[in-house]
Design an enzyme around this catalytic site. Structure first.
Site, short mmCIF file in Angstrom:
data_model
loop_
_atom_site.label_atom_id
_atom_site.label_comp_id
_atom_site.label_asym_id
_atom_site.label_seq_id
_atom_site.Cartn_x
_atom_site.Cartn_y
_atom_site.Cartn_z
N ARG A 88 -12.55 13.44 8.23
CA ARG A 88 -13.55 14.30 7.60
C ARG A 88 -14.95 13.77 7.90
O ARG A 88 -15.10 12.66 8.40
CB ARG A 88 -13.35 14.26 6.08
CG ARG A 88 -13.52 12.84 5.54
CD ARG A 88 -13.45 12.73 4.03
NE ARG A 88 -13.78 11.38 3.58
CZ ARG A 88 -12.93 10.38 3.47
NH1 ARG A 88 -11.67 10.55 3.81
NH2 ARG A 88 -13.33 9.19 3.07
N LYS A 121 0.84 -1.20 0.00
CA LYS A 121 0.00 0.00 0.00
C LYS A 121 0.87 1.24 0.00
O LYS A 121 1.98 1.22 0.52
CB LYS A 121 -0.91 0.02 1.25
CG LYS A 121 -1.88 -1.15 1.33
CD LYS A 121 -2.81 -1.01 2.53
CE LYS A 121 -3.84 -2.14 2.53
NZ LYS A 121 -4.82 -2.02 3.64
N GLY A 147 -7.79 2.61 -0.57
CA GLY A 147 -7.55 1.48 -1.47
C GLY A 147 -6.82 1.84 -2.76
O GLY A 147 -6.52 0.97 -3.56
N GLU A 184 1.53 -5.25 4.16
CA GLU A 184 0.66 -5.90 5.13
C GLU A 184 0.35 -7.31 4.69
O GLU A 184 0.34 -7.60 3.49
CB GLU A 184 -0.70 -5.16 5.21
CG GLU A 184 -0.68 -3.89 5.99
CD GLU A 184 -2.04 -3.21 6.04
OE1 GLU A 184 -2.97 -3.62 5.31
OE2 GLU A 184 -2.15 -2.25 6.81
N LYS A 185 0.04 -8.15 5.64
CA LYS A 185 -0.54 -9.45 5.34
C LYS A 185 -1.84 -9.19 4.57
O LYS A 185 -2.61 -8.30 4.94
CB LYS A 185 -0.84 -10.18 6.66
CG LYS A 185 -1.56 -11.49 6.50
CD LYS A 185 -0.58 -12.60 6.21
CE LYS A 185 -1.32 -13.90 5.89
NZ LYS A 185 -0.44 -14.86 5.22
N TYR A 186 -2.07 -9.93 3.49
CA TYR A 186 -3.32 -9.76 2.75
C TYR A 186 -4.42 -10.55 3.45
O TYR A 186 -4.30 -11.77 3.61
CB TYR A 186 -3.15 -10.23 1.30
CG TYR A 186 -4.41 -10.06 0.49
CD1 TYR A 186 -4.87 -8.78 0.17
CD2 TYR A 186 -5.15 -11.15 0.06
CE1 TYR A 186 -6.03 -8.60 -0.55
CE2 TYR A 186 -6.32 -10.98 -0.68
CZ TYR A 186 -6.75 -9.70 -0.98
OH TYR A 186 -7.90 -9.52 -1.70
N ILE A 187 -5.45 -9.86 3.88
CA ILE A 187 -6.59 -10.51 4.54
C ILE A 187 -7.57 -10.94 3.45
O ILE A 187 -8.03 -10.11 2.67
CB ILE A 187 -7.30 -9.53 5.52
CG1 ILE A 187 -6.29 -8.81 6.44
CG2 ILE A 187 -8.39 -10.24 6.30
CD1 ILE A 187 -5.69 -9.64 7.53
N GLU A 221 -11.36 3.19 10.40
CA GLU A 221 -11.68 2.06 9.50
C GLU A 221 -10.99 0.79 9.97
O GLU A 221 -9.79 0.80 10.26
CB GLU A 221 -11.16 2.35 8.09
CG GLU A 221 -11.94 3.40 7.34
CD GLU A 221 -11.51 3.51 5.87
OE1 GLU A 221 -11.96 4.45 5.22
OE2 GLU A 221 -10.71 2.66 5.40
#
Ligand code: MV4
Length: 447
Positions: A292, A158, A165, A200-203, A275
């Site tokens: 925001r 990322k 995303g 990151e580890k992909y969930i 999030e």
């Protein structure tokens, strides 16, 4: 309290903010681009100022012109809405320097949360679960390979300056990762002007569950429970609901408490959203914080009865949060469908143009936030979202039936929209069971 607020946005959110100001007895100044002279927010505001040509860079992102408009019209405060300048720490700072209150969190909070890698590190410090991955930025291929070796594949790359995303890449094995690191850095540099990336580890098949919070300038923070935003297309949310069909009451309380802890840790003052990704085993992980008001704030308003935009304004004016956690009660279920000027049959291409006929649904439990009216011309320069249809009912099942009824009543002629696409979602058996996660649209609607 403020006497006059400048609304630095357009479309339905500008209208939403003007409505909140009116109810609070605050005068409003609309700003508009040359393409938005006939826009509803201009007609509804007490005063208005043209801030430049149609392109966002020259108008709604034009800090100088917006500050000048606020000064000329003697506005005490600026509400940035969402998008445009809402999460720009320099703009928040510039407002402060010019003696104008920015209706949002401190410039420092925006900055810390804007760097997604530093936001994660902050949250980890507070003891909030984060997705396993690199401690901050990845410098090169070797470091990426070593981190991935530890956490295991698949991994996701990322952009630190990304969020929502954008600019993500998945790697299933070391070869893919080796190929992706340099590319991801180049893409991040091109898209955000910052090449920094993290891993990151992909969930697999996560749900997107976000907690709404409100914090004031005196350290008081409450959460307003969650929204489930798992139905997305190319990282654009198209449907959101509250509460999440995936949370048990225990998990809901736990995530709410963690969100409050997170906001307190950074001294957050305003409305904000934490999030989380929720995996199949009920584990949740912080991914980012939005500083925001969000597009989907209305579903939270419907299930809690709290006006989030008014709260933002009161907090920015220095008032103490009068809402106590025990006063925040969840009542019923709300769903929002984002109506876009786009053609689902032509790969969702935007369809700007003249609205020849427009009928808005109503009746019990329906709210429509829009800046569109019959004869309005949707300009090609901005986001394609033209309306938000929200349905509230005592239960999720009833909210779905009510939403379907409202979508069938909604008539927009002259341009293509995604209304029929939303009706398909309402009829989908997986959606009706609450089984939605990454790739829902691909797997369940366009199989
Ligand atoms: C992820 C992920 C899987 N693993 N991160 C982040 C922002 C959001 N818009 C999409 N994001 C994701 N981050 C890790 N470590 C999968 C997604 C994701 C997603 C998450 C929830 C619901 C729908 C999604 C659609 C695409 C990607």
């Amino acid at each position: 309290m403020f006497e006059k607020v400048l609304v630095a946005n357009r479309g339905e959110i500008a209208v939403r903010i003007i409505r909140a100001c009116r109810e609070l007895g605050i005068r409003t100044v609309a700003v508009y681009s040359e393409a938005d002279r006939e826009s509803l927010h201009v007609k509804l505001a007490d005063e208005s100022v043209c801030i430049g040509p149609p392109s966002p860079a020259q108008s709604y992102l034009n800090v100088q012109n917006i500050i000048a408009a606020a000064k000329t019209k003697k506005a005490d405060a600026i509400h940035p809405g969402y998008g445009f300048l809402a999460e720009n720490p320099y703009f928040a700072e510039m407002c402060a320097t010019c003696g104008i209150t920015f209706i949002g969190p401190s410039s420092r909070c925006i900055e810390v949360m804007g760097d997604k890698a530093s936001a994660k590190a902050e949250m980890e410090k507070a003891g909030i679960p984060v997705v396993p991955g690199s401690d901050g930025i990845i410098e090169d291929e070797d470091q990426a390979l070593s981190v991935a070796g530890e956490i295991g594949y698949p991994v996701i790359i990322k952009a630190a300056a990304g969020g929502g995303g954008r600019g993500m890449r998945i790697a299933q094995n070391p070869e893919e990762l080796r190929k992706s690191v340099a590319l991801a850095r180049q893409e991040a540099k091109a898209a955000f002007g910052n090449p920094q990336i993290y891993i990151e580890k992909y969930i697999e098949e996560p749900r997107h569950v976000e907690i709404q919070i409100l914090g004031d300038a005196y350290g008081n923070v409450v959460h307003l429970y969650e929204r489930d935003c798992s139905i997305q297309r190319r990282h654009q949310k198209i449907l959101e609901e509250a509460p999440s069909p995936a949370l048990s009451p225990e998990l809901r309380e736990k995530m709410g408490k963690d969100a409050v802890k997170a906001a307190k840790l950074i001294g957050y003052s305003s409305a904000g959203t934490i999030e989380f990704l929720l995996d199949k085993n009920g584990n949740y992980y912080f991914i980012e914080m939005n500083t925001r008001i969000q597009v989907e704030h209305g579903v939270t308003e419907m299930v809690t009865g709290i006006d989030l935009v008014k709260q933002q304004i009161l907090i920015a004016a220095g008032e103490k949060l009068e809402i106590k956690q025990e006063d925040v009660k969840l009542n019923g279920h709300a769903i929002e469908c984002r109506i876009n000027a786009e053609d689902p049959m032509r790969n969702f291409v935007p369809t700007p143009g003249k609205i020849e006929f427009f009928h808005v649904p109503g009746g019990p439990g329906i709210r429509v936030d829009t800046a569109v009216y019959p004869g309005y011309v949707v300009p090609p320069f901005y986001d394609s979202m033209i309306a938000k249809v929200m349905a509230w009912a005592p239960s999720r099942e009833e909210a779905i039936l009510r939403m379907k009824r409202a979508l069938e009543e909604l008539r927009i002629e002259g341009i293509s929209t995604n209304i029929s696409f939303h009706i398909k979602i309402m009829d989908n058996a997986f959606f009706r069971r609450g089984e939605v996660y990454t790739n829902f649209i691909q797997r369940r609607l366009f199989p």
